[in-house]
Motif scaffolding. Sequence first.
Motif, short mmCIF file in Angstrom:
data_model
loop_
_atom_site.label_atom_id
_atom_site.label_comp_id
_atom_site.label_asym_id
_atom_site.label_seq_id
_atom_site.Cartn_x
_atom_site.Cartn_y
_atom_site.Cartn_z
N ARG A 197 5.83 -2.30 2.82
CA ARG A 197 7.32 -2.36 3.00
C ARG A 197 8.00 -1.30 2.26
NH1 ARG A 197 9.59 -3.50 6.97
NH2 ARG A 197 11.44 -4.43 6.04
N GLN A 354 4.69 2.84 7.46
CA GLN A 354 5.76 1.30 7.23
C GLN A 354 5.09 0.20 7.79
OE1 GLN A 354 8.20 1.05 5.28
NE2 GLN A 354 10.05 2.85 5.61
N SER A 356 5.82 -3.73 9.55
CA SER A 356 6.94 -4.46 10.06
C SER A 356 7.40 -5.55 9.23
CB SER A 356 6.47 -4.91 11.66
OG SER A 356 5.55 -6.25 11.25
N ARG A 357 8.53 -6.17 9.77
CA ARG A 357 9.02 -7.05 8.87
C ARG A 357 8.27 -8.47 8.87
NH1 ARG A 357 14.46 -5.97 7.07
NH2 ARG A 357 15.32 -4.16 8.50
N LYS A 358 7.48 -8.59 9.77
CA LYS A 358 6.56 -9.82 9.82
C LYS A 358 5.95 -10.41 8.67
CE LYS A 358 5.26 -9.02 14.82
NZ LYS A 358 4.15 -8.96 15.46
N CYS A 359 5.62 -9.45 7.68
CA CYS A 359 5.16 -9.91 6.46
C CYS A 359 6.07 -10.61 5.66
CB CYS A 359 4.33 -8.80 5.72
SG CYS A 359 5.53 -7.38 5.48
N GLU A 360 7.42 -10.37 5.81
CA GLU A 360 8.39 -10.83 5.01
C GLU A 360 8.73 -12.56 5.45
OE1 GLU A 360 11.64 -8.26 4.70
OE2 GLU A 360 10.49 -6.80 3.17
N GLU A 361 8.06 -12.68 6.73
CA GLU A 361 8.37 -13.85 7.07
C GLU A 361 7.42 -14.90 6.54
OE1 GLU A 361 8.42 -13.57 11.33
OE2 GLU A 361 10.05 -12.15 11.45
N LYS A 365 4.35 -13.22 1.49
CA LYS A 365 4.83 -12.04 1.72
C LYS A 365 3.65 -10.84 1.91
CE LYS A 365 8.95 -13.85 1.17
NZ LYS A 365 9.73 -14.35 2.35
N ASP A 371 0.27 -6.20 10.68
CA ASP A 371 1.69 -5.64 10.44
C ASP A 371 2.02 -4.39 10.46
OD1 ASP A 371 2.50 -8.53 9.57
OD2 ASP A 371 1.88 -7.94 7.58
N ARG A 373 3.16 -0.98 11.95
CA ARG A 373 4.12 -1.15 12.53
C ARG A 373 3.91 -0.15 13.72
NH1 ARG A 373 10.26 0.73 9.98
NH2 ARG A 373 11.46 0.69 12.12
N TYR A 394 9.49 -9.62 -4.47
CA TYR A 394 10.25 -10.78 -3.79
C TYR A 394 10.36 -12.04 -4.71
CZ TYR A 394 8.53 -8.11 0.09
OH TYR A 394 8.81 -7.37 1.12
#
Length: 448
Positions: A197, A354, A356-361, A365, A371, A373, A394
């Motif tokens: 990320r 890069q 995706s934002r999925k890992c931050e969900e 993390k 993930d 992208r 995080y």
Amino acid sequence: MEGYKNLHSEETEKSALACMFLDPGAAEFGKHALSAEDFYVPMYREIFEAMQSVEVVDAVTVWNELQRRSMGEQIGIERLTKILGAVGSSINMKSYAEDLQRLSYYRRMQQRGNELMQAAIKQDEGEIGRLLAGMQGDGYGEGGAETLADGFAKRLEKLAALRANGNSLIGLTTGFHDLDKALGGLRDGDLDILAARPSMGKSALALDIARNARKSLTEERDRVAIFSMEMSKEALGQRAYTAEYLIDNDRFSVSSSDEEWIRTLADIEANGEEFEKTMGGLLIDDRSGQTMERIRGKCHKWQTMGFRLRLIVVDYLQLIQGKGENRTREIGEISRGLKRLAKDFECPVLALSQLSRKCEERADKRPMLSDLRESGDIEQDADVVAFLYREEYYFPDTEHRGEAELNIAKQREGPTGTIRLRWMNRSTTFRDLDQFTNTDEEPPRGWS
């Protein structure tokens, strides 16, 4: 056709065919070593194609095949008889074949040169890149068949040479002890993906690897190439210096005091010769809007300047422009293009990606292969996929401040596992923490 006047030999073509008529061994060799395009004279090309179509090469079988192709009367039995008696021995068959391959190669290069000129007139960058790729991958004298046994023998020979020289790495060093131990170095022909990320430090780690790899090279013409579509060469040059000598980034701020600036200039003067000697071997292209054709073309240009590319770094994959019907297909084409780049230039390609934002969900993390992208093709095409993760980004109160995890989630020829690195935030660089943990889970999807 006039332009090919000096790029063919009717006598050599006739002599090669005569050898094939004379000796079954020469016939088998010719069938495998030569192709129809190696014969410039249409009649000799027809005869060779007839030879390829029959199991046993002799005057009767070839004549019957020519008759079947409705070419017998056109060529004539008298011409075939003259070919049969053109040589008294097949001893020179290999030499004839090499000459035909060489002349055929030069005819192809002349044709592609004409096409390249037309593409340049039209300013067609895509066509220029395609032609250059075809020319670079073309050659002659390589018509023999190779087997898996040959490949294994070459691998053993390479390993024996490395062990004899006391080298424990198959590939190019990354400069990180545990990473080298896990990967065996960055291997020629491999596509290695470093994904994270934003703000994890993947550009910094890629630059560290590029610097370390460059310092390990001993040949004068060896180079490491960096395609940076996000950072300028000025910014990368400064970052390379601060990383190399662990200098605080603040020293290069316009707000630094005069005393600090004088001290910085003195340090640069003291380190200048050493820095130029090592980092002068890092080639940089910082143009935005890159395409695979432009990247390949620039690599060819460096090669024609006499440089040998030992590592190509691309920062980053999603900033390369593609031509697919949608972004998923574009990314798939780009990842395959990067893999071809590694194979064609016989060096590793380290491409940043890069996530995706999925890992931050997720609660912890940490990234996963899913993930990556925009395209699963990245995972499929890559030989190595590694994820960079810094827990403190995080969770600021973590006990692992100043550390980073590098998770090798896929590796075709080695273990998966996690390496810990030291993160030097003030100098934007990584250093060893000497810790590698193997994973006990099954190899990742795409392992082969």
